[in-house]
Motif scaffolding. Structure first.
Motif, short mmCIF file in Angstrom:
data_model
loop_
_atom_site.label_atom_id
_atom_site.label_comp_id
_atom_site.label_asym_id
_atom_site.label_seq_id
_atom_site.Cartn_x
_atom_site.Cartn_y
_atom_site.Cartn_z
N THR A 35 18.91 10.31 11.44
CA THR A 35 18.79 8.96 10.89
C THR A 35 20.00 8.63 10.03
O THR A 35 20.58 7.54 10.14
CB THR A 35 17.49 8.83 10.08
OG1 THR A 35 16.38 9.14 10.94
CG2 THR A 35 17.32 7.44 9.52
N GLU A 36 20.41 9.56 9.16
CA GLU A 36 21.60 9.34 8.32
C GLU A 36 22.86 9.16 9.16
O GLU A 36 23.77 8.44 8.76
CB GLU A 36 21.78 10.49 7.34
CG GLU A 36 20.77 10.51 6.22
CD GLU A 36 20.94 11.69 5.28
OE1 GLU A 36 21.91 12.47 5.43
OE2 GLU A 36 20.10 11.84 4.38
N ALA A 37 22.89 9.80 10.31
CA ALA A 37 24.05 9.70 11.20
C ALA A 37 24.08 8.38 11.96
O ALA A 37 25.07 8.07 12.62
CB ALA A 37 24.03 10.86 12.20
N GLU A 53 26.64 10.85 18.16
CA GLU A 53 26.65 10.34 16.80
C GLU A 53 26.34 11.44 15.79
O GLU A 53 26.92 11.47 14.70
CB GLU A 53 25.65 9.19 16.64
CG GLU A 53 26.06 7.93 17.38
CD GLU A 53 27.36 7.34 16.87
OE1 GLU A 53 27.55 7.28 15.64
OE2 GLU A 53 28.19 6.96 17.69
N VAL A 54 25.43 12.33 16.14
CA VAL A 54 25.12 13.46 15.25
C VAL A 54 26.33 14.37 15.13
O VAL A 54 26.69 14.79 14.03
CB VAL A 54 23.88 14.24 15.75
CG1 VAL A 54 23.66 15.49 14.92
CG2 VAL A 54 22.65 13.35 15.72
N GLU A 55 27.00 14.65 16.25
CA GLU A 55 28.20 15.49 16.21
C GLU A 55 29.29 14.85 15.36
O GLU A 55 29.92 15.52 14.55
CB GLU A 55 28.73 15.72 17.63
CG GLU A 55 27.87 16.64 18.46
CD GLU A 55 28.34 16.75 19.90
OE1 GLU A 55 29.07 15.85 20.39
OE2 GLU A 55 27.97 17.74 20.54
N ARG A 56 29.49 13.54 15.52
CA ARG A 56 30.50 12.83 14.73
C ARG A 56 30.17 12.92 13.25
O ARG A 56 31.04 13.22 12.42
CB ARG A 56 30.57 11.36 15.17
CG ARG A 56 31.58 10.52 14.37
CD ARG A 56 31.38 9.03 14.56
NE ARG A 56 30.03 8.58 14.33
CZ ARG A 56 29.45 8.43 13.13
NH1 ARG A 56 30.13 8.70 12.03
NH2 ARG A 56 28.22 8.01 13.01
N ILE A 58 28.35 15.16 11.61
CA ILE A 58 28.54 16.52 11.09
C ILE A 58 30.02 16.84 10.95
O ILE A 58 30.44 17.42 9.95
CB ILE A 58 27.82 17.54 11.98
CG1 ILE A 58 26.30 17.36 11.82
CG2 ILE A 58 28.24 18.97 11.65
CD1 ILE A 58 25.47 18.15 12.78
N ASN A 59 30.82 16.44 11.92
CA ASN A 59 32.26 16.68 11.85
C ASN A 59 32.88 15.94 10.67
O ASN A 59 33.75 16.49 9.98
CB ASN A 59 32.94 16.28 13.15
CG ASN A 59 32.66 17.25 14.26
OD1 ASN A 59 32.41 18.44 14.03
ND2 ASN A 59 32.68 16.77 15.48
N GLU A 60 32.44 14.72 10.40
CA GLU A 60 32.95 13.98 9.25
C GLU A 60 32.54 14.65 7.94
O GLU A 60 33.33 14.72 7.01
CB GLU A 60 32.42 12.54 9.27
CG GLU A 60 33.08 11.67 10.32
CD GLU A 60 32.47 10.28 10.38
OE1 GLU A 60 31.51 9.99 9.62
OE2 GLU A 60 32.96 9.49 11.20
N GLN A 67 36.15 17.07 18.80
CA GLN A 67 36.85 17.40 20.03
C GLN A 67 36.07 16.84 21.20
O GLN A 67 34.89 17.12 21.36
CB GLN A 67 36.98 18.91 20.19
CG GLN A 67 37.80 19.55 19.11
CD GLN A 67 37.82 21.05 19.24
OE1 GLN A 67 37.14 21.62 20.09
NE2 GLN A 67 38.58 21.71 18.40
N GLU A 68 36.71 16.01 22.02
CA GLU A 68 36.06 15.43 23.17
C GLU A 68 35.66 16.51 24.16
O GLU A 68 36.42 17.44 24.43
CB GLU A 68 36.99 14.43 23.87
CG GLU A 68 37.21 13.18 23.07
CD GLU A 68 35.95 12.34 22.90
OE1 GLU A 68 35.19 12.23 23.87
OE2 GLU A 68 35.73 11.84 21.79
#
Length: 70
Positions: A35-37, A53-56, A58-60, A67-68
């Protein structure tokens, strides 16, 4: 493998239980992270989370570049 089965790494969205398994956390924590993501998608009564979106998110939060295709 069934022709309708998709590998976990190739999924666009997952449910809360699958997301919890991917994140190695509890369901409630997975829902909070999703939800936060901004990854929450509701279709009727079904709630899914966009993996990208979750990966993005966490990475941020960890300061790592996304990485694509990974």
């Amino acid at each position: 493998m069934n022709e309708n089965t998709v590998d976990l790494k190739d999924r666009i969205t997952v449910n809360a239980n699958t997301l919890a398994g991917m994140l190695d956390c509890g369901r409630a924590t997975a829902v909070k992270i999703g939800t936060e993501a901004g990854a929450r998608v509701q279709i009727g009564t079904r709630v899914l989370f966009k993996v990208s979106e979750v990966e993005r998110y966490i990475n941020e939060r960890t300061g790592k570049k996304c990485q694509e295709g990974v």
